[in-house]
Design a protein around this motif. Sequence first.
Motif, PDB file in Angstrom:
ATOM      1  N   LEU A   1      29.767   7.085  -4.296  1.00  0.00           N
ATOM      2  CA  LEU A   1      28.385   7.049  -3.805  1.00  0.00           C
ATOM      3  C   LEU A   1      28.190   5.875  -2.850  1.00  0.00           C
ATOM      4  O   LEU A   1      27.584   6.024  -1.780  1.00  0.00           O
ATOM      5  N   ILE A   2      28.695   4.717  -3.230  1.00  0.00           N
ATOM      6  CA  ILE A   2      28.571   3.527  -2.381  1.00  0.00           C
ATOM      7  C   ILE A   2      29.260   3.759  -1.042  1.00  0.00           C
ATOM      8  O   ILE A   2      28.699   3.477   0.021  1.00  0.00           O
ATOM      9  N   THR A   3      30.469   4.279  -1.082  1.00  0.00           N
ATOM     10  CA  THR A   3      31.229   4.514   0.148  1.00  0.00           C
ATOM     11  C   THR A   3      30.519   5.515   1.055  1.00  0.00           C
ATOM     12  O   THR A   3      30.506   5.363   2.283  1.00  0.00           O
ATOM     13  N   ARG A   4      29.891   6.521   0.439  1.00  0.00           N
ATOM     14  CA  ARG A   4      29.238   7.580   1.220  1.00  0.00           C
ATOM     15  C   ARG A   4      27.859   7.185   1.734  1.00  0.00           C
ATOM     16  O   ARG A   4      27.560   7.342   2.919  1.00  0.00           O
ATOM     17  N   ASP A   5      27.006   6.651   0.834  1.00  0.00           N
ATOM     18  CA  ASP A   5      25.593   6.458   1.173  1.00  0.00           C
ATOM     19  C   ASP A   5      25.180   4.996   1.381  1.00  0.00           C
ATOM     20  O   ASP A   5      24.097   4.727   1.896  1.00  0.00           O
ATOM     21  N   TYR A   6      26.033   4.069   0.947  1.00  0.00           N
ATOM     22  CA  TYR A   6      25.713   2.644   1.079  1.00  0.00           C
ATOM     23  C   TYR A   6      26.900   1.937   1.722  1.00  0.00           C
ATOM     24  O   TYR A   6      27.425   0.948   1.223  1.00  0.00           O
ATOM     25  N   SER A   7      27.308   2.494   2.854  1.00  0.00           N
ATOM     26  CA  SER A   7      28.597   2.137   3.455  1.00  0.00           C
ATOM     27  C   SER A   7      28.666   0.721   4.014  1.00  0.00           C
ATOM     28  O   SER A   7      29.750   0.252   4.378  1.00  0.00           O
ATOM     29  N   ASN A   8      27.533   0.016   4.087  1.00  0.00           N
ATOM     30  CA  ASN A   8      27.571  -1.346   4.619  1.00  0.00           C
ATOM     31  C   ASN A   8      27.717  -2.398   3.525  1.00  0.00           C
ATOM     32  O   ASN A   8      27.726  -3.596   3.816  1.00  0.00           O
ATOM     33  N   ILE A   9      27.821  -1.980   2.264  1.00  0.00           N
ATOM     34  CA  ILE A   9      28.031  -2.955   1.193  1.00  0.00           C
ATOM     35  C   ILE A   9      29.411  -3.577   1.334  1.00  0.00           C
ATOM     36  O   ILE A   9      30.413  -2.876   1.500  1.00  0.00           O
ATOM     37  N   ALA A  10      29.456  -4.907   1.274  1.00  0.00           N
ATOM     38  CA  ALA A  10      30.720  -5.631   1.387  1.00  0.00           C
ATOM     39  C   ALA A  10      31.225  -6.091   0.024  1.00  0.00           C
ATOM     40  O   ALA A  10      32.425  -6.231  -0.188  1.00  0.00           O
ATOM     41  N   GLY A  11      30.303  -6.357  -0.897  1.00  0.00           N
ATOM     42  CA  GLY A  11      30.700  -6.803  -2.226  1.00  0.00           C
ATOM     43  C   GLY A  11      29.604  -6.535  -3.222  1.00  0.00           C
ATOM     44  O   GLY A  11      28.413  -6.625  -2.890  1.00  0.00           O
TER      45      GLY A  11
ATOM     46  N   PHE B   1      24.835  -6.178   7.996  1.00  0.00           N
ATOM     47  CA  PHE B   1      23.563  -5.700   8.535  1.00  0.00           C
ATOM     48  C   PHE B   1      23.698  -4.288   9.097  1.00  0.00           C
ATOM     49  O   PHE B   1      24.648  -3.959   9.800  1.00  0.00           O
ATOM     50  N   MET B   2      22.722  -3.463   8.769  1.00  0.00           N
ATOM     51  CA  MET B   2      22.534  -2.186   9.433  1.00  0.00           C
ATOM     52  C   MET B   2      21.039  -1.872   9.360  1.00  0.00           C
ATOM     53  O   MET B   2      20.386  -2.202   8.377  1.00  0.00           O
ATOM     54  N   PRO B   3      20.483  -1.285  10.410  1.00  0.00           N
ATOM     55  CA  PRO B   3      19.050  -0.963  10.383  1.00  0.00           C
ATOM     56  C   PRO B   3      18.755   0.124   9.367  1.00  0.00           C
ATOM     57  O   PRO B   3      19.561   1.051   9.175  1.00  0.00           O
ATOM     58  N   GLU B   4      17.621  -0.016   8.692  1.00  0.00           N
ATOM     59  CA  GLU B   4      17.135   0.988   7.746  1.00  0.00           C
ATOM     60  C   GLU B   4      18.181   1.329   6.680  1.00  0.00           C
ATOM     61  O   GLU B   4      18.469   2.503   6.403  1.00  0.00           O
ATOM     62  N   ALA B   5      18.754   0.284   6.091  1.00  0.00           N
ATOM     63  CA  ALA B   5      19.708   0.493   5.003  1.00  0.00           C
ATOM     64  C   ALA B   5      18.998   1.138   3.815  1.00  0.00           C
ATOM     65  O   ALA B   5      17.825   0.884   3.564  1.00  0.00           O
ATOM     66  N   LYS B   6      19.711   1.965   3.075  1.00  0.00           N
ATOM     67  CA  LYS B   6      19.111   2.640   1.923  1.00  0.00           C
ATOM     68  C   LYS B   6      18.705   1.634   0.858  1.00  0.00           C
ATOM     69  O   LYS B   6      19.324   0.587   0.691  1.00  0.00           O
ATOM     70  N   ASP B   7      17.668   1.979   0.136  1.00  0.00           N
ATOM     71  CA  ASP B   7      17.054   1.100  -0.858  1.00  0.00           C
ATOM     72  C   ASP B   7      18.048   0.730  -1.963  1.00  0.00           C
ATOM     73  O   ASP B   7      18.547   1.590  -2.691  1.00  0.00           O
ATOM     74  N   ARG B   8      18.319  -0.567  -2.088  1.00  0.00           N
ATOM     75  CA  ARG B   8      19.259  -1.040  -3.106  1.00  0.00           C
ATOM     76  C   ARG B   8      18.656  -1.019  -4.515  1.00  0.00           C
ATOM     77  O   ARG B   8      19.387  -0.886  -5.496  1.00  0.00           O
ATOM     78  N   ILE B   9      17.354  -1.159  -4.618  1.00  0.00           N
ATOM     79  CA  ILE B   9      16.725  -1.119  -5.940  1.00  0.00           C
ATOM     80  C   ILE B   9      16.902   0.264  -6.546  1.00  0.00           C
ATOM     81  O   ILE B   9      17.189   0.419  -7.736  1.00  0.00           O
TER      82      ILE B   9
END
Length: 324
Positions: free
Chosen positions: A12-22, A303-311
């Motif tokens: 899920l992280i790789t697909r929808d939250y691809s800018n997460i580094a850690g 950073f990426m614009p309009e990143a999906k809600d982390r909460i």
Amino acid sequence: MNQEKIKELENLITRDYSNIAGIIVQKNGTKLYENYFNKYTRDNAIHVYSVTKSVFSALIGIAIGKGYIKNVDQKVLDFFPYYDIKPGEKTIQDITIKNLLTMTAPYKYKTEPYEKFFTSQNPIQDALDLLGGDKAIGEFNYSAIGGTHILSGILARATGQTVLEFAAKHLFSPLDIHVTHNVVLSNKEEYFAVMNDKNTSGWVVDPQGINTASWGLFLTAEEMTKIGQLYLDGGKYNGKQIIPAEWIGESTKVHSRWGELSYGYLWWVIDDKKHIYAALGDGGNVIYINTNKKMVVSAASLFMPEAKDRIELIKEHIEPVFEN
């Protein structure tokens, strides 16, 4: 630990939250999960954007606890006696530290002039010039840059130290957080060059040499987690009181509201009844603290614009995997 659910989470992280580094998940002070993406490692610091604000809130609490600042009700202009109040300007004289912490100070603009602050040779002076006006004190008015940066000037003037010196002595060093030097940015090109540079660390300073309080801090996911755990533990680390316990309680409860969103002292209050709160920054940087579940979740993000809600990611997909 259900490895199948963890694999689903990582997909899920790789697909929808691809800018997460850690990302790190910690419960009862024990690390349950740690992983890195986008060729980042646990040693790479990330620019955490407005998470900087919440870390800076801790510094104000420490300064009050040590007597450098009397309390949050002190007037902003007490720290800038040289400031030349404009004829007919009265509002600015009544604005307090608490107003800046809770985003309830008024400003003389409809839209915050980001470009002005980023190109200014004296952004605190410019922020003071924009503070006040004819709007009411006490209404929520989110200032992404200027208002919080005034707090940085207050801290420096109150302590007689640079913000980084004060932070290193009273917060970073005790937690073994490595923010060791200033980052000087001379133009917009340099700004964009360092934002997603995995080899950048430190804390941005303005042209006056004052560390930026609203953005500009570089932390690793591990360091973000240490801040979160410090708050969860009531300001104590290794048996030592780093932040006054009263400040932790006061700064993470609701002081102002913006529609359905609630705000403390530079912390977002996610659920006041369950005492869940978070430091949130652009791109999806987050330090999430769930007091009842004794859980800290940190996500360091590019950073990426309009990143999906982390909460939403944390509450719907991370907590269910690790809460038991």
